[in-house]
Design an enzyme around this catalytic site. Structure first.
Site, PDB file in Angstrom:
ATOM      1  N   ASP A  38       0.860  -1.178   0.000  1.00  0.00           N
ATOM      2  CA  ASP A  38       0.000   0.000   0.000  1.00  0.00           C
ATOM      3  C   ASP A  38       0.894   1.225   0.000  1.00  0.00           C
ATOM      4  OD1 ASP A  38      -2.035   2.035   0.708  1.00  0.00           O
ATOM      5  OD2 ASP A  38      -3.269   0.310   1.275  1.00  0.00           O
ATOM      6  N   TYR A 145     -14.769   4.162 -12.843  1.00  0.00           N
ATOM      7  CA  TYR A 145     -14.650   3.162 -11.780  1.00  0.00           C
ATOM      8  C   TYR A 145     -15.345   1.869 -12.198  1.00  0.00           C
ATOM      9  CZ  TYR A 145     -14.881   1.165  -7.053  1.00  0.00           C
ATOM     10  OH  TYR A 145     -14.769   0.353  -5.954  1.00  0.00           O
TER      11      TYR A 145
END
Length: 241
Positions: A38, A145
């Site tokens: 991350d 998205y």
């Protein structure tokens, strides 16, 4: 899938917070050694020892980070979770956002799989789980998205067919409204549209990261080896009607 090595290694992209954090925690509870990638440090200190802070849109940096993980043993569970939203109506969609969304929501899934699948083959099998979204059934203001998440679901079905002979399953979890900071950032809590989303959930509540993690845990289980190419909507029933 053959008898699992000890410890079993799992990789969760975007596992520092929200849904990814819930997934990483659950897999750790299930007995996996969980590696997190991350851009941020995991909120859970228990996950930090095997966490890497890396920009997953950077191919070279991500490749180097993955190779460091694989040097410690094969990853037999890959959870492609990382993603961003960038809501916009049709008229406001910016083509410049196309690359940033696809390069984070889609491309790292391909890169990670290309690197971990050889080890899965050597180990006798593996699990790949994609975090997609209920928006693949359609949602206002989600052109890019939904395009990225739809591509992931379609790609997962192709991989399921191609990797089945290697005893590697590929499945998707598709969350609906989940109470995370990302949800509230993209759906202002006091907006009528947000209230309508929450009120429309048949189960009468918002989902939690733990709800999504439950589905991932099922797909990651060694006993789930005859289930592949599937999408489970973790949405409280919002995808039904």
């Amino acid at each position: 899938m053959t008898q699992d090595p000890s410890p079993r290694h799992a990789l969760v992209t975007g596992g520092a917070r929200n849904i990814g954090l819930g997934i990483a925690r659950r897999l750790r509870e299930d007995g996996w050694r969980v590696f997190v990638q991350d851009i941020e440090e995991p909120e859970d200190p228990a996950l930090r020892a095997d966490a890497q802070r890396v920009d997953l849109t950077d191919i070279a940096a991500t490749t180097a980070a993955l190779q460091h993980i694989l040097a410690q043993g094969p990853v037999t569970c890959l959870v492609n979770n990382v993603g961003i939203v960038k809501p916009a109506s049709f008229d406001a969609v910016a083509l410049d956002d196309f690359d940033s969304i696809m390069h984070l929501n889609l491309r790292p899934s391909i890169l990670a799989a290309k690197l971990v699948v050889p080890g899965m083959r050597t180990a006798g099998g593996g699990r790949i789980v994609m975090n997609t979204s209920r928006v693949t059934k359609g949602k206002i203001d989600r052109t890019l998205y939904s395009a990225s998440k739809g591509a992931i679901q379609s790609m997962a079905r192709t991989w399921a067919l191609e990797l089945a002979r290697d005893r590697i399953t590929v499945n998707c979890v598709a969350p609906g409204p989940i109470a995370t900071t990302a949800f509230w950032e993209n759906n202002p809590e006091d907006a009528p549209e947000t209230r309508a989303i929450v009120d429309a959930v048949p189960m009468g509540r918002m989902g939690t990261p733990e709800d999504v993690a439950q589905a991932v845990s099922f797909f990651a289980d060694p006993r789930s080896g005859f289930i592949t190419g599937q999408t489970v909507f973790v949405c409280g029933g919002t995808a039904v009607g």
